[in-house]
Design a protein around this motif. Sequence first.
Motif, PDB file in Angstrom:
ATOM      1  N   ASP A  96      27.959  94.067 113.865  1.00 21.67           N
ATOM      2  CA  ASP A  96      27.854  94.738 112.572  1.00 21.67           C
ATOM      3  C   ASP A  96      26.391  95.057 112.282  1.00 21.67           C
ATOM      4  OD1 ASP A  96      28.027  95.650 109.995  1.00 21.67           O
ATOM      5  OD2 ASP A  96      28.848  93.804 109.146  1.00 21.67           O
ATOM      6  N   THR A  97      26.063  96.346 112.240  1.00 25.15           N
ATOM      7  CA  THR A  97      24.679  96.746 111.980  1.00 25.15           C
ATOM      8  C   THR A  97      24.314  96.596 110.512  1.00 25.15           C
ATOM      9  OG1 THR A  97      25.224  99.066 111.530  1.00 25.15           O
ATOM     10  CG2 THR A  97      24.797  98.453 113.840  1.00 25.15           C
ATOM     11  N   GLY A  98      25.325  96.466 109.654  1.00 25.43           N
ATOM     12  CA  GLY A  98      25.073  96.484 108.218  1.00 25.43           C
ATOM     13  C   GLY A  98      25.073  97.898 107.673  1.00 25.43           C
ATOM     14  N   HIS A  99      25.146  98.877 108.597  1.00 23.86           N
ATOM     15  CA  HIS A  99      25.188 100.293 108.228  1.00 23.86           C
ATOM     16  C   HIS A  99      26.437 100.937 108.813  1.00 23.86           C
ATOM     17  CE1 HIS A  99      20.490 100.303 107.771  1.00 23.86           C
ATOM     18  NE2 HIS A  99      21.109  99.734 106.756  1.00 23.86           N
ATOM     19  N   ASN A 100      27.542 100.235 108.728  1.00 30.73           N
ATOM     20  CA  ASN A 100      28.813 100.764 109.209  1.00 30.73           C
ATOM     21  C   ASN A 100      29.531 101.512 108.098  1.00 30.73           C
ATOM     22  OD1 ASN A 100      28.672  97.826 110.845  1.00 30.73           O
ATOM     23  ND2 ASN A 100      29.230  99.609 112.068  1.00 30.73           N
ATOM     24  N   PHE A 101      30.367 102.456 108.483  1.00 33.23           N
ATOM     25  CA  PHE A 101      31.234 103.104 107.510  1.00 33.23           C
ATOM     26  C   PHE A 101      32.212 102.068 106.956  1.00 33.23           C
ATOM     27  CE2 PHE A 101      29.994 106.758 110.160  1.00 33.23           C
ATOM     28  CZ  PHE A 101      29.675 107.701 109.185  1.00 33.23           C
ATOM     29  N   GLN A 102      32.446 102.078 105.662  1.00 34.39           N
ATOM     30  CA  GLN A 102      33.373 101.131 105.063  1.00 34.39           C
ATOM     31  C   GLN A 102      34.770 101.305 105.618  1.00 34.39           C
ATOM     32  OE1 GLN A 102      32.469  98.543 103.038  1.00 34.39           O
ATOM     33  NE2 GLN A 102      34.589  97.881 103.406  1.00 34.39           N
ATOM     34  N   GLU A 103      35.136 102.537 105.937  1.00 32.75           N
ATOM     35  CA  GLU A 103      36.464 102.806 106.502  1.00 32.75           C
ATOM     36  C   GLU A 103      36.648 102.074 107.835  1.00 32.75           C
ATOM     37  OE1 GLU A 103      35.354 106.780 104.419  1.00 32.75           O
ATOM     38  OE2 GLU A 103      34.332 105.049 105.334  1.00 32.75           O
ATOM     39  N   THR A 104      35.569 101.966 108.600  1.00 30.90           N
ATOM     40  CA  THR A 104      35.625 101.246 109.878  1.00 30.90           C
ATOM     41  C   THR A 104      35.880  99.762 109.653  1.00 30.90           C
ATOM     42  OG1 THR A 104      34.058 102.824 110.843  1.00 30.90           O
ATOM     43  CG2 THR A 104      34.383 100.752 112.014  1.00 30.90           C
ATOM     44  N   LEU A 105      35.174  99.183 108.707  1.00 29.41           N
ATOM     45  CA  LEU A 105      35.330  97.750 108.424  1.00 29.41           C
ATOM     46  C   LEU A 105      36.723  97.444 107.872  1.00 29.41           C
ATOM     47  CD1 LEU A 105      31.852  97.029 106.788  1.00 29.41           C
ATOM     48  CD2 LEU A 105      32.534  96.717 109.179  1.00 29.41           C
TER      49      LEU A 105
ATOM     50  N   VAL B 194      32.008  88.214 114.485  1.00 26.86           N
ATOM     51  CA  VAL B 194      31.080  89.246 114.029  1.00 26.86           C
ATOM     52  C   VAL B 194      29.646  88.809 114.301  1.00 26.86           C
ATOM     53  CG1 VAL B 194      30.245  90.590 112.061  1.00 26.86           C
ATOM     54  CG2 VAL B 194      32.687  90.028 112.242  1.00 26.86           C
ATOM     55  N   GLY B 195      28.914  89.651 115.020  1.00 24.80           N
ATOM     56  CA  GLY B 195      27.489  89.435 115.223  1.00 24.80           C
ATOM     57  C   GLY B 195      26.728  90.320 114.245  1.00 24.80           C
ATOM     58  N   SER B 196      25.825  89.757 113.480  1.00 26.05           N
ATOM     59  CA  SER B 196      25.154  90.476 112.410  1.00 26.05           C
ATOM     60  C   SER B 196      23.735  90.889 112.778  1.00 26.05           C
ATOM     61  CB  SER B 196      25.116  89.611 111.150  1.00 26.05           C
ATOM     62  OG  SER B 196      24.261  90.167 110.173  1.00 26.05           O
ATOM     63  N   VAL B 197      23.478  92.199 112.764  1.00 23.91           N
ATOM     64  CA  VAL B 197      22.125  92.694 112.996  1.00 23.91           C
ATOM     65  C   VAL B 197      21.202  92.261 111.860  1.00 23.91           C
ATOM     66  CG1 VAL B 197      20.693  94.773 113.196  1.00 23.91           C
ATOM     67  CG2 VAL B 197      22.879  94.636 114.416  1.00 23.91           C
ATOM     68  N   GLN B 198      21.743  92.236 110.626  1.00 21.76           N
ATOM     69  CA  GLN B 198      20.934  91.787 109.488  1.00 21.76           C
ATOM     70  C   GLN B 198      20.467  90.351 109.697  1.00 21.76           C
ATOM     71  OE1 GLN B 198      19.923  93.635 106.570  1.00 21.76           O
ATOM     72  NE2 GLN B 198      18.569  91.847 106.592  1.00 21.76           N
ATOM     73  N   ALA B 199      21.344  89.507 110.231  1.00 22.11           N
ATOM     74  CA  ALA B 199      20.962  88.121 110.510  1.00 22.11           C
ATOM     75  C   ALA B 199      19.862  88.061 111.570  1.00 22.11           C
ATOM     76  CB  ALA B 199      22.181  87.322 110.961  1.00 22.11           C
TER      77      ALA B 199
ATOM     78  N   ILE C 299      17.600  90.392 112.033  1.00 18.99           N
ATOM     79  CA  ILE C 299      16.380  90.826 111.346  1.00 18.99           C
ATOM     80  C   ILE C 299      15.801  89.668 110.531  1.00 18.99           C
ATOM     81  CG2 ILE C 299      15.467  92.361 109.557  1.00 18.99           C
ATOM     82  CD1 ILE C 299      17.610  94.411 110.466  1.00 18.99           C
ATOM     83  N   ASP C 300      16.667  88.987 109.775  1.00 17.25           N
ATOM     84  CA  ASP C 300      16.231  87.879 108.925  1.00 17.25           C
ATOM     85  C   ASP C 300      15.617  86.740 109.739  1.00 17.25           C
ATOM     86  OD1 ASP C 300      17.197  89.336 106.798  1.00 17.25           O
ATOM     87  OD2 ASP C 300      19.072  88.207 106.627  1.00 17.25           O
ATOM     88  N   ALA C 301      16.134  86.559 110.956  1.00 20.32           N
ATOM     89  CA  ALA C 301      15.643  85.474 111.809  1.00 20.32           C
ATOM     90  C   ALA C 301      14.407  85.874 112.604  1.00 20.32           C
ATOM     91  CB  ALA C 301      16.745  85.026 112.767  1.00 20.32           C
ATOM     92  N   GLY C 302      13.977  87.120 112.460  1.00 22.25           N
ATOM     93  CA  GLY C 302      12.804  87.589 113.185  1.00 22.25           C
ATOM     94  C   GLY C 302      13.068  87.930 114.635  1.00 22.25           C
ATOM     95  N   ARG C 303      14.324  88.031 115.010  1.00 21.51           N
ATOM     96  CA  ARG C 303      14.678  88.368 116.391  1.00 21.51           C
ATOM     97  C   ARG C 303      14.411  89.842 116.691  1.00 21.51           C
ATOM     98  NH1 ARG C 303      14.951  86.322 120.452  1.00 21.51           N
ATOM     99  NH2 ARG C 303      16.980  86.981 121.253  1.00 21.51           N
ATOM    100  N   VAL C 304      14.544  90.689 115.684  1.00 16.19           N
ATOM    101  CA  VAL C 304      14.275  92.118 115.831  1.00 16.19           C
ATOM    102  C   VAL C 304      13.537  92.595 114.586  1.00 16.19           C
ATOM    103  CG1 VAL C 304      16.229  92.651 117.349  1.00 16.19           C
ATOM    104  CG2 VAL C 304      16.552  92.683 114.869  1.00 16.19           C
TER     105      VAL C 304
END
Length: 301
Positions: A64-73, A89-94, A96-101
Amino acid sequence: MSNNIITHLQELEAESIYILREVAAQFEKPVILFSGGKDSIVITYLAYKAFFPAKLPFPLLHIDTGHNFQETLDYRDALVKKLGAQLIVGSVQASIDAGRVKEETGYNASRNMLQTTTLLDTIEQYKFDAAIGGARRDEEKARAKERIFSHRDEFGQWNPKDQRPELWNIFNAKKDMGEHFRVFPISNWTEMDVWQYIYQEQIELPSLYYTHKRRVFQRDGQWLAAEPCMKLKPTETVVEKEVRCRTIGDITCTGLTLSKAHTLEEIIAEIAATRVTERGGRSDDKRSETAMEDRKKAGYF
């Protein structure tokens, strides 16, 4: 004429089901990479069909990039409930928050590239030894090189020179500690095959694939969705158009097609007449001449 003639869709289905059963037999902890796009939906349907009436033996993994279409979710959650499947679910936001990316900035910022780290981290966390994806060889030149059982090294990276021969549908799943495979059961399908199979099996899809009204804007010859995650330039104007998705991904890189196709029959007719490739509307493929291959080497899908 005999009624026992096997159609090309039946041949493709049989090959894919054989591959999925090989995955179940040869790997200890496989997973389906589920994006909510039509190809991953067909893979999930084939897996369900391959093992019916038993429960789907593979969990679904959505990055989950956090920028998915709601219809997809919404579609993802409804399908998981319908099949009684396990969803991870793997979270891209997580990440980012962890400093991984690091989040990109600017008008063309996208989280699409950031998915690779989240995907590899999730595969490592759950110790998956095979990740089943919906890539097809007709999609893009880098994917045309792909084996069905695609070996990835201990860093999750793809080396096109380090792939095994697959003669007579014999698949080699041997690997060293820490390595894994990506498996692509519909490698030999075309975009038209996928749509004809969806029509034949009456597979339900997210509403995004059908023509609908949406607020959009044009950038570099592409129509993009005017969603909160999109930063508009001062010269860009939002308008309402009748559009549909031909391929679904992160909102920031998913181009929309002007269309009047409201049914599967109309979509098939539209695709038969088009001269634009399926991924022609994906801005992530246009970042460089070798964008897809570079991402694959880094551990992308």
